[in-house]
Design an enzyme around this catalytic site. Structure first.
Site, mmCIF file in Angstrom:
data_model
loop_
_atom_site.group_PDB
_atom_site.id
_atom_site.type_symbol
_atom_site.label_atom_id
_atom_site.label_comp_id
_atom_site.label_asym_id
_atom_site.label_seq_id
_atom_site.Cartn_x
_atom_site.Cartn_y
_atom_site.Cartn_z
ATOM 1 N N GLU A 153 44.121 38.346 46.667
ATOM 2 C CA GLU A 153 44.458 36.988 47.087
ATOM 3 C C GLU A 153 44.836 36.955 48.573
ATOM 4 O OE1 GLU A 153 46.095 34.493 43.416
ATOM 5 O OE2 GLU A 153 47.186 36.376 43.662
ATOM 6 N N GLY A 179 47.214 40.277 43.607
ATOM 7 C CA GLY A 179 47.770 39.623 44.781
ATOM 8 C C GLY A 179 47.228 40.186 46.079
ATOM 9 N N ALA A 199 51.011 42.427 42.850
ATOM 10 C CA ALA A 199 52.413 42.021 42.871
ATOM 11 C C ALA A 199 53.300 43.157 42.384
ATOM 12 C CB ALA A 199 52.600 40.793 41.996
ATOM 13 N N GLU A 249 44.805 40.491 36.467
ATOM 14 C CA GLU A 249 45.946 39.765 35.893
ATOM 15 C C GLU A 249 45.787 39.461 34.403
ATOM 16 O OE1 GLU A 249 46.268 38.855 40.301
ATOM 17 O OE2 GLU A 249 44.677 39.187 38.832
#
Length: 659
Positions: A116, A113, A74, A136
């Protein structure tokens, strides 16, 4: 494939584009420097998926990244701003729910991310150089776009707990063995296009619809214990474990909703704010005023003088970085012992699987160990790691002056001594700087780069470049006794002794700061390091000490009584079979010294103890900032976190003081 001219580039945003090839839309994310999942990237990816869905000529999709990174996670700069659609969880749902197969071609690292996004695709093909990770937890967070729900459906709960709870990075071959990816290919995009074409017209797998593979209760329990035991007060790893376990018994929509709620809660937490402070502090640490545009010198051969624990660790770190390394000891016998120490560390890296046989052989081939300083004649940089005595170091640097090339850099690894005094004894003080490694040097991440009064700019720039090549975190320091870390640690230890003289007991002080998150308290650390080290320094300073300054004699009296720490089983504590125990003799000595100063003992709560210790550290840090020794308060936080075990999830002593 059809001619490129017949397949114009489709632009979806400033960082997402696509090209149709034989019915396959190849979407490329190009958002330098790390292909972050920024708003523009998310908007572009959502538009590309919509285009693929609406274009009947497109039968399948391949998703890849430009450069060396697939998606680096992110955009952290957006975390403190209101979310703007499409948010990443919705983009991942678009990918997974696509009626056309989507293949992720991992050209490089897929982090956070980015992983993901890959998990939401229907297949994953990776380059051999690719890696995956959910880092994270290092920011006080959990994956918030399906990671805790999709990963366990591929790997099983135990493996998912390990990967998400630790944040560790996994190379492509291990990711394949764990079922995180489906294949490794020399050209992942070309291979993904083939897979995509084959998938057209067939039922393809959606991760969210899979059933979590079974894992034994014992394997899950072991994974949980490992993660939670290392959490040390951090909340995020425990939240991740709970959600991963949920994935095995909860429909995907419910699991995603729980994950999102937990993510948003953690994003607003003080721990995440502190860890994000640390993240951005590391980005700033390399920005040194006056060094903008200064090119470091080219370093190929690195010399190390001294092959004790510190010198051996520095040598191994340099070998790991790809340097040719020449290590010099005083005698042939000492050189051979040093060689065995260094090769033993390299052997351990091989046996643990950290390096392969080829890398092991390469490191040993680049190592030379000698007992004559003349062996350093061709070194580009020499780091001394000898006994921390000023006369010893001055003599060594004078001799090095006559051995190394005129353009070679000389660095001292001193912990407390003045590099300017050492430099003044040489013919070329401009080529001298401090490189203060922390022990064990092949493991500890911190290096204080100490700029002397006459250190040339490119010499300092080279110090930073070499430390970074060793995968260290270099922090700038000016010259002062103890530099940043040891000077603050001295103030911290001094305040701990004040607390004891004021009424606290050593075990109460240690217990309070350990409960706060430090791995060991100041008295336990003193016993581990040996009380005689600080005692010798105090004796050197005695003649210049301000008589008005408060001074606690307890540590001196312990040393005079032969209590030197763990090495002889007696220090601030008594050690029985290696176990630390409160010693009534020390308690009595403390009481006696209090009484001699007419100090009435006070009682302190754990919080009062912690507050005094943190204030002492922050106050000393402010003095370093005022003197220009440290450039930024955040640099001081990084030194304490990476060199002294200060809990990262608190942000550091300066961060705490600023709040």
């Amino acid at each position: 494939m059809t001619n490129a001219a017949a397949n114009p580039v489709r632009t979806y945003s400033i960082c997402v584009s696509g090209v149709a090839q034989d019915g396959v839309l190849v979407i490329t994310i190009d958002n330098p420097p790390v292909n972050a999942a920024s708003l523009a990237m998310r908007q572009g990816l959502a538009a590309a998926i919509a285009d693929a869905h609406n274009d009947p000529a497109i039968k399948a999709v391949v998703l890849t990244g430009a450069g060396r990174i697939f998606v680096g996670g992110a955009d952290i700069t957006e975390f403190d701003k209101p979310p703007v659609d499409p948010i990443l969880p919705d983009v991942c749902q678009l990918l997974e729910n696509s009626s056309k197969p989507i293949i992720a071609a991992l050209n490089g690292a897929a982090l956070g991310g980015g992983l993901e996004i890959a998990l939401a695709c229907h297949y994953r093909i990776a380059a051999l150089s690719a890696s995956v990770a959910f880092p994270e937890v290092k920011l006080g967070l959990i994956p918030g776009a399906g990671g805790t729900q999709r990963l366990p459906r591929l790997t099983g709960a135990a493996i998912a707990i390990d990967l998400i709870g630790s944040g560790r990075s996994v190379k492509a071959d291990e990711a394949l063995s764990l079922s995180v990816i489906d294949a490794i290919a020399a050209n992942p995009v070309a291979h993904a296009i083939d897979v995509a074409s084959e998938a057209v017209g067939h039922r393809f797998r959606k991760t969210g619809e899979m059933t979590t593979p079974p894992a034994s209760d014992e394997d899950i329990a072991v994974a949980k214990r490992k993660v939670l035991s290392k959490a040390k007060g951090q909340i995020a790893p425990g939240e991740a474990v709970t959600l991963i376990e949920t994935a095995g018994r909860t429909p995907l929509p419910d699991g995603l909703a729980q994950e999102r709620a937990a993510f948003l809660k953690l994003k607003q937490s003080p721990q995440s704010a502190a860890l994000r402070h640390v993240f951005f502090a590391e980005r700033e640490a390399g920005k040194i005023p006056g060094l903008e545009g200064v090119a470091p010198r080219k370093i190929q051969t690195l010399g190390v003088v001294g092959a004790g624990l510190m010198g051996s660790g520095i040598a191994v770190a340099a070998l790991d970085a790809g340097f040719s390394v020449t290590v010099v000891e005083q005698t042939a016998d000492a050189a051979e012992k040093g060689r065995l120490r260094i090769t033993g560390l390299v052997d351990k890296a091989l046996s643990s699987g950290r390096i392969d046989p080829a890398a092991h052989a390469g490191r040993l081939a680049r190592l030379t160990v000698a007992s004559d300083l003349a062996a350093l004649a061709d070194a580009d940089l020499v780091i001394e790691a000898v006994f921390d005595d000023l006369d010893v170091k001055i003599d060594l640097f004078r001799r090095l002056d006559g051995v190394v090339r005129d353009d070679a850099i000389l660095a001292t690894n001193t912990s407390y001594l003045d590099p300017d005094v050492i430099a003044a004894a040489t013919a070329r003080p401009e080529r001298i700087l401090g490189l203060h490694f922390f022990s064990p040097a092949h493991i500890m991440r911190l290096v204080e780069v100490v700029r002397g009064a006459k250190s040339a700019p490119d010499v300092v720039a080279t110090g930073f470049a070499v430390a970074k090549a060793m995968r260290k975190l270099p922090i700038y320091s000016g010259v002062t006794e103890g530099f940043i870390g040891n000077r603050i640690f001295s103030a911290y230890r001094r305040e701990a002794e004040y607390l004891v003289e004021d009424g606290a007991e050593p075990h109460e002080v240690d217990g309070a700061i350990e409960a706060f998150g430090m791995a060991m308290g100041p008295f336990a650390i003193s016993d581990l390091a040996g009380l005689e080290i600080a005692w010798a320094r105090r004796k050197r300073q005695a003649a210049t000490r301000d008589p008005a300054e408060r001074y606690v004699e307890t540590a001196d009296r312990l040393c005079e009584a032969g209590r030197l720490g763990q090495k002889n089983g007696l220090g601030w504590y008594r050690y029985v079979d290696g176990k630390r125990m409160v010693d009534a003799d020390v308690t009595a000595l403390i009481a006696e010294l209090r009484a001699s100063k007419n100090i009435a003992p006070q009682s302190f709560s754990e919080q009062e103890i912690v507050d005094r210790l943190l204030k002492a550290m922050a106050d000393e840090g402010q003095r370093l900032l005022d003197a220009g020794v440290a450039l930024r308060a955040s640099d001081i936080d990084l030194v304490l976190i990476n060199g002294y075990g200060f809990p990262a999830h608190t942000g550091g002593p300066m961060y705490i003081a600023s709040r």
